[in-house]
Design a protein around this motif. Structure first.
Motif, PDB file in Angstrom:
ATOM      1  N   SER A  67      12.622  67.152 -13.558  1.00  0.00           N
ATOM      2  CA  SER A  67      11.188  67.401 -13.363  1.00  0.00           C
ATOM      3  C   SER A  67      10.416  66.081 -13.255  1.00  0.00           C
ATOM      4  N   LEU A  68      10.836  65.057 -13.984  1.00  0.00           N
ATOM      5  CA  LEU A  68      10.190  63.753 -13.860  1.00  0.00           C
ATOM      6  C   LEU A  68      10.417  63.188 -12.465  1.00  0.00           C
ATOM      7  N   MET A  69      11.629  63.276 -11.955  1.00  0.00           N
ATOM      8  CA  MET A  69      11.928  62.783 -10.614  1.00  0.00           C
ATOM      9  C   MET A  69      11.108  63.543  -9.571  1.00  0.00           C
ATOM     10  N   ALA A  70      10.962  64.848  -9.762  1.00  0.00           N
ATOM     11  CA  ALA A  70      10.163  65.646  -8.825  1.00  0.00           C
ATOM     12  C   ALA A  70       8.701  65.197  -8.866  1.00  0.00           C
ATOM     13  N   ALA A  71       8.181  64.920 -10.058  1.00  0.00           N
ATOM     14  CA  ALA A  71       6.789  64.477 -10.187  1.00  0.00           C
ATOM     15  C   ALA A  71       6.592  63.116  -9.528  1.00  0.00           C
ATOM     16  N   LEU A  72       7.560  62.215  -9.673  1.00  0.00           N
ATOM     17  CA  LEU A  72       7.436  60.878  -9.085  1.00  0.00           C
ATOM     18  C   LEU A  72       7.341  60.924  -7.566  1.00  0.00           C
ATOM     19  N   LYS A  73       7.929  61.925  -6.946  1.00  0.00           N
ATOM     20  CA  LYS A  73       7.881  62.045  -5.486  1.00  0.00           C
ATOM     21  C   LYS A  73       6.474  62.332  -4.984  1.00  0.00           C
ATOM     22  N   HIS A  74       5.607  62.807  -5.879  1.00  0.00           N
ATOM     23  CA  HIS A  74       4.263  63.197  -5.466  1.00  0.00           C
ATOM     24  C   HIS A  74       3.202  62.164  -5.822  1.00  0.00           C
ATOM     25  N   LEU A  75       3.604  61.005  -6.311  1.00  0.00           N
ATOM     26  CA  LEU A  75       2.650  59.943  -6.618  1.00  0.00           C
ATOM     27  C   LEU A  75       2.074  59.374  -5.332  1.00  0.00           C
ATOM     28  N   THR A  76       0.794  59.073  -5.354  1.00  0.00           N
ATOM     29  CA  THR A  76       0.131  58.503  -4.182  1.00  0.00           C
ATOM     30  C   THR A  76      -0.277  57.068  -4.494  1.00  0.00           C
ATOM     31  N   PRO A  77       0.311  56.081  -3.796  1.00  0.00           N
ATOM     32  CA  PRO A  77      -0.102  54.692  -4.042  1.00  0.00           C
ATOM     33  C   PRO A  77      -1.500  54.441  -3.462  1.00  0.00           C
ATOM     34  N   ILE A  78      -2.333  53.761  -4.250  1.00  0.00           N
ATOM     35  CA  ILE A  78      -3.695  53.452  -3.816  1.00  0.00           C
ATOM     36  C   ILE A  78      -3.902  51.948  -3.952  1.00  0.00           C
ATOM     37  N   LEU A  79      -4.179  51.292  -2.836  1.00  0.00           N
ATOM     38  CA  LEU A  79      -4.459  49.860  -2.834  1.00  0.00           C
ATOM     39  C   LEU A  79      -5.906  49.649  -3.268  1.00  0.00           C
ATOM     40  N   GLN A  80      -6.097  48.954  -4.395  1.00  0.00           N
ATOM     41  CA  GLN A  80      -7.444  48.674  -4.888  1.00  0.00           C
ATOM     42  C   GLN A  80      -8.088  47.613  -3.994  1.00  0.00           C
ATOM     43  N   GLU A  81      -9.388  47.692  -3.833  1.00  0.00           N
ATOM     44  CA  GLU A  81     -10.088  46.779  -2.934  1.00  0.00           C
ATOM     45  C   GLU A  81     -10.264  45.380  -3.514  1.00  0.00           C
ATOM     46  N   CYS A  82     -10.151  45.242  -4.817  1.00  0.00           N
ATOM     47  CA  CYS A  82     -10.380  43.953  -5.471  1.00  0.00           C
ATOM     48  C   CYS A  82      -9.139  43.071  -5.392  1.00  0.00           C
ATOM     49  N   HIS A  83      -9.364  41.770  -5.526  1.00  0.00           N
ATOM     50  CA  HIS A  83      -8.266  40.811  -5.593  1.00  0.00           C
ATOM     51  C   HIS A  83      -8.113  40.334  -7.029  1.00  0.00           C
ATOM     52  N   TYR A  84      -6.870  40.194  -7.467  1.00  0.00           N
ATOM     53  CA  TYR A  84      -6.567  39.781  -8.836  1.00  0.00           C
ATOM     54  C   TYR A  84      -5.822  38.458  -8.819  1.00  0.00           C
ATOM     55  N   VAL A  85      -5.948  37.714  -9.914  1.00  0.00           N
ATOM     56  CA  VAL A  85      -5.276  36.425 -10.029  1.00  0.00           C
ATOM     57  C   VAL A  85      -4.610  36.310 -11.397  1.00  0.00           C
ATOM     58  N   PHE A  86      -3.606  35.453 -11.470  1.00  0.00           N
ATOM     59  CA  PHE A  86      -2.922  35.120 -12.712  1.00  0.00           C
ATOM     60  C   PHE A  86      -3.411  33.735 -13.121  1.00  0.00           C
ATOM     61  N   VAL A  87      -3.968  33.634 -14.318  1.00  0.00           N
ATOM     62  CA  VAL A  87      -4.544  32.383 -14.798  1.00  0.00           C
ATOM     63  C   VAL A  87      -3.752  31.904 -16.004  1.00  0.00           C
ATOM     64  N   HIS A  88      -3.265  30.675 -15.967  1.00  0.00           N
ATOM     65  CA  HIS A  88      -2.588  30.071 -17.120  1.00  0.00           C
ATOM     66  C   HIS A  88      -3.659  29.620 -18.103  1.00  0.00           C
ATOM     67  N   ILE A  89      -3.532  30.041 -19.347  1.00  0.00           N
ATOM     68  CA  ILE A  89      -4.548  29.780 -20.359  1.00  0.00           C
ATOM     69  C   ILE A  89      -3.989  28.828 -21.418  1.00  0.00           C
ATOM     70  N   SER A  90      -4.677  27.729 -21.642  1.00  0.00           N
ATOM     71  CA  SER A  90      -4.248  26.817 -22.712  1.00  0.00           C
ATOM     72  C   SER A  90      -4.997  27.120 -24.000  1.00  0.00           C
ATOM     73  N   ASP A  91      -6.245  27.605 -23.888  1.00  0.00           N
ATOM     74  CA  ASP A  91      -7.048  27.944 -25.052  1.00  0.00           C
ATOM     75  C   ASP A  91      -7.571  29.368 -24.869  1.00  0.00           C
ATOM     76  N   VAL A  92      -6.923  30.321 -25.537  1.00  0.00           N
ATOM     77  CA  VAL A  92      -7.286  31.731 -25.367  1.00  0.00           C
ATOM     78  C   VAL A  92      -8.750  31.977 -25.719  1.00  0.00           C
ATOM     79  N   GLY A  93      -9.282  31.240 -26.663  1.00  0.00           N
ATOM     80  CA  GLY A  93     -10.677  31.407 -27.060  1.00  0.00           C
ATOM     81  C   GLY A  93     -11.672  31.031 -25.983  1.00  0.00           C
ATOM     82  N   SER A  94     -11.223  30.303 -24.967  1.00  0.00           N
ATOM     83  CA  SER A  94     -12.133  29.882 -23.895  1.00  0.00           C
ATOM     84  C   SER A  94     -12.272  30.915 -22.786  1.00  0.00           C
ATOM     85  N   VAL A  95     -11.497  31.985 -22.851  1.00  0.00           N
ATOM     86  CA  VAL A  95     -11.502  32.999 -21.795  1.00  0.00           C
ATOM     87  C   VAL A  95     -12.369  34.182 -22.226  1.00  0.00           C
ATOM     88  N   PRO A  96     -13.291  34.625 -21.369  1.00  0.00           N
ATOM     89  CA  PRO A  96     -14.091  35.805 -21.699  1.00  0.00           C
ATOM     90  C   PRO A  96     -13.209  37.065 -21.647  1.00  0.00           C
TER      91      PRO A  96
END
Length: 104
Positions: free
Chosen positions: A7-36
């Motif tokens: 049943s899980l495999m059957a459910a996975l066949k019905h997933l619809t991929p949706i491309l979000q309009e926003c762009h995302y980035v990966f940021v290396h953080i040296s000081d976690v407290g400096s990130v909002p």
């Protein structure tokens, strides 16, 4: 395969991929407290660094450097909840067991 896996495999066949309009980035953080943190989608720690995933616009506005811009694809799950009057806060209180379905 047991019936839960089928049943899980059957459910996975019905997933619809949706491309979000926003762009995302990966940021290396040296000081976690400096990130909002309100602007961070997620953070994870690697051996050498902490990485934050955030909207490109938020990284630029915060003056954070990044080298790669990525897309975000989400998977829409067909559900009876989507057709009901279930509110998002109701859905948040539900849990899912792949063998038994949605649990209240």
């Amino acid at each position: 395969m047991d019936t839960g896996e089928v049943s899980l495999m059957a459910a996975l066949k019905h997933l619809t991929p949706i491309l979000q309009e926003c762009h995302y980035v990966f940021v290396h953080i040296s000081d976690v407290g400096s990130v909002p943190l309100s602007k961070v989608l997620c953070m994870f720690r690697e051996k050498e660094t902490v990485i934050a995933v955030m909207l490109e616009a938020n990284a630029k506005a915060s003056g954070l450097a990044f080298t790669h811009v990525a897309a975000r694809i989400t998977l829409e799950v067909p559900s009876a909840l989507a057709k009901s009057s279930c509110r998002p806060d109701d859905a948040a209180s539900l849990s899912v067991d792949p063998r038994r379905g949605v649990l209240g």
